[in-house]
Design a protein around this motif. Structure first.
Motif, PDB file in Angstrom:
ATOM      1  N   ASP A   1       0.852  -1.193   0.000  1.00 38.34           N
ATOM      2  CA  ASP A   1       0.000   0.000   0.000  1.00 38.34           C
ATOM      3  C   ASP A   1       0.885   1.240   0.000  1.00 38.34           C
ATOM      4  O   ASP A   1       1.757   1.391   0.861  1.00 38.34           O
ATOM      5  N   THR A   2       0.656   2.133  -0.970  1.00 35.78           N
ATOM      6  CA  THR A   2       1.498   3.324  -1.090  1.00 35.78           C
ATOM      7  C   THR A   2       0.819   4.347  -2.000  1.00 35.78           C
ATOM      8  O   THR A   2      -0.321   4.174  -2.425  1.00 35.78           O
TER       9      THR A   2
ATOM     10  N   ILE B   1       6.956   4.986  -6.940  1.00 35.72           N
ATOM     11  CA  ILE B   1       6.172   5.034  -5.700  1.00 35.72           C
ATOM     12  C   ILE B   1       6.770   6.037  -4.716  1.00 35.72           C
ATOM     13  O   ILE B   1       7.901   6.507  -4.890  1.00 35.72           O
ATOM     14  N   GLN B   2       6.001   6.352  -3.698  1.00 34.13           N
ATOM     15  CA  GLN B   2       6.382   7.341  -2.689  1.00 34.13           C
ATOM     16  C   GLN B   2       7.792   7.091  -2.153  1.00 34.13           C
ATOM     17  O   GLN B   2       8.601   7.996  -2.016  1.00 34.13           O
TER      18      GLN B   2
ATOM     19  N   ALA C   1      11.106  12.086   0.344  1.00 29.24           N
ATOM     20  CA  ALA C   1       9.640  12.192   0.271  1.00 29.24           C
ATOM     21  C   ALA C   1       9.004  12.078   1.646  1.00 29.24           C
ATOM     22  O   ALA C   1       8.063  12.809   1.954  1.00 29.24           O
ATOM     23  N   ASP C   2       9.536  11.162   2.471  1.00 25.00           N
ATOM     24  CA  ASP C   2       8.929  10.884   3.773  1.00 25.00           C
ATOM     25  C   ASP C   2       7.418  10.684   3.591  1.00 25.00           C
ATOM     26  O   ASP C   2       7.002   9.869   2.791  1.00 25.00           O
ATOM     27  N   ASN C   3       6.609  11.460   4.317  1.00 22.57           N
ATOM     28  CA  ASN C   3       5.155  11.324   4.187  1.00 22.57           C
ATOM     29  C   ASN C   3       4.535  12.432   3.344  1.00 22.57           C
ATOM     30  O   ASN C   3       3.311  12.563   3.276  1.00 22.57           O
ATOM     31  N   LYS C   4       5.374  13.245   2.727  1.00 15.44           N
ATOM     32  CA  LYS C   4       4.861  14.353   1.915  1.00 15.44           C
ATOM     33  C   LYS C   4       4.202  13.809   0.654  1.00 15.44           C
ATOM     34  O   LYS C   4       4.777  12.977  -0.053  1.00 15.44           O
ATOM     35  N   LYS C   5       3.004  14.270   0.365  1.00 11.40           N
ATOM     36  CA  LYS C   5       2.309  13.865  -0.859  1.00 11.40           C
ATOM     37  C   LYS C   5       2.557  14.918  -1.937  1.00 11.40           C
ATOM     38  O   LYS C   5       2.396  16.113  -1.706  1.00 11.40           O
ATOM     39  N   PHE C   6       2.940  14.450  -3.095  1.00 11.70           N
ATOM     40  CA  PHE C   6       3.228  15.356  -4.203  1.00 11.70           C
ATOM     41  C   PHE C   6       2.015  15.479  -5.121  1.00 11.70           C
ATOM     42  O   PHE C   6       1.185  14.566  -5.204  1.00 11.70           O
TER      43      PHE C   6
ATOM     44  N   LYS D   1      -1.866   8.731  -7.200  1.00 13.85           N
ATOM     45  CA  LYS D   1      -3.027   8.093  -6.579  1.00 13.85           C
ATOM     46  C   LYS D   1      -2.559   7.153  -5.472  1.00 13.85           C
ATOM     47  O   LYS D   1      -1.462   6.596  -5.533  1.00 13.85           O
ATOM     48  N   ASP D   2      -3.396   7.022  -4.469  1.00 13.61           N
ATOM     49  CA  ASP D   2      -3.144   6.076  -3.382  1.00 13.61           C
ATOM     50  C   ASP D   2      -3.773   4.747  -3.789  1.00 13.61           C
ATOM     51  O   ASP D   2      -4.954   4.693  -4.142  1.00 13.61           O
TER      52      ASP D   2
END
Length: 198
Positions: A103-104, A127-128, A134-139, A166-167
């Protein structure tokens, strides 16, 4: 009176001929536009596939640090699925064996290879955990990133631009291309919506 009738008949025939000629030209133009559209689509697909000819189809199966296994994936490890994607030649319709599910957040990215090759557009997928810092930052679309994935020659360390995200659950798969050739091991990545049950 007869001469006037003949003159009107000639004029009418000439007008009909001219109208028919215009209709044929318009029809040919429309067919030409349709052919151009089809040729452009074919060229785009060929370019996309040629961009991915240097992709490492097989890998060691190692995954990036921090990537979490999916707790309840739609496609279980060891199960079979049919791929419906054309990242590379031979993927569409190929039978895949699921070897990993995670899951990512996945990203389509455009980037300029570090080896000086031409720009790769809309590469799927990174992927993230394959993006530097990237850590938890969403681009989001338009963000500039540094890619740490090594799917293709010149990819690792390349500067890229996010095209979409997309997640989802991503899968690592083994498959044999429909175009023939050896089985590809631990291919990264295929998203859940690119797979279907056999």
């Amino acid at each position: 009176m007869e001469e006037e009738f003949k003159l009107n008949k000639k004029w009418t025939m000439g007008f009909l001929s001219l109208t028919t000629a215009f209709a044929l030209v318009a029809c040919n133009d429309q067919q030409g536009d349709q052919k151009k559209g089809e040729q452009a689509k074919t060229t785009e697909q060929q370019n996309t596939n040629s961009d991915h000819m240097n992709m490492d189809h097989s890998s060691s199966g190692e995954v990036p640090t921090g990537l979490q296994e999916a707790k309840n994936p739609t496609f279980k490890i060891g199960s079979k699925a049919i791929m419906h994607t054309n990242h590379m030649p031979g993927m569409e319709g190929a039978k895949a064996t699921i070897v990993g599910a995670y899951d990512t957040t996945v990203y389509a990215v455009s980037y300029k290879p570090t080896d000086g090759g031409k720009e790769v557009k809309n590469h799927k997928w990174v992927i993230q955990q394959e993006i530097k810092d990237a850590d938890n930052k969403k681009f989001v679309k338009g963000d500039e990133v540094t890619i740490e994935a090594d799917h293709m020659k010149g990819m690792k360390g390349a500067k890229g631009t996010i095209e979409s995200s997309k997640d989802t659950t991503v899968y690592m798969v083994d498959y044999t291309p429909t175009t023939g050739g050896k089985e590809m091991k631990n291919h990264k990545w295929v998203t859940e919506d690119e797979l279907a049950e056999e």
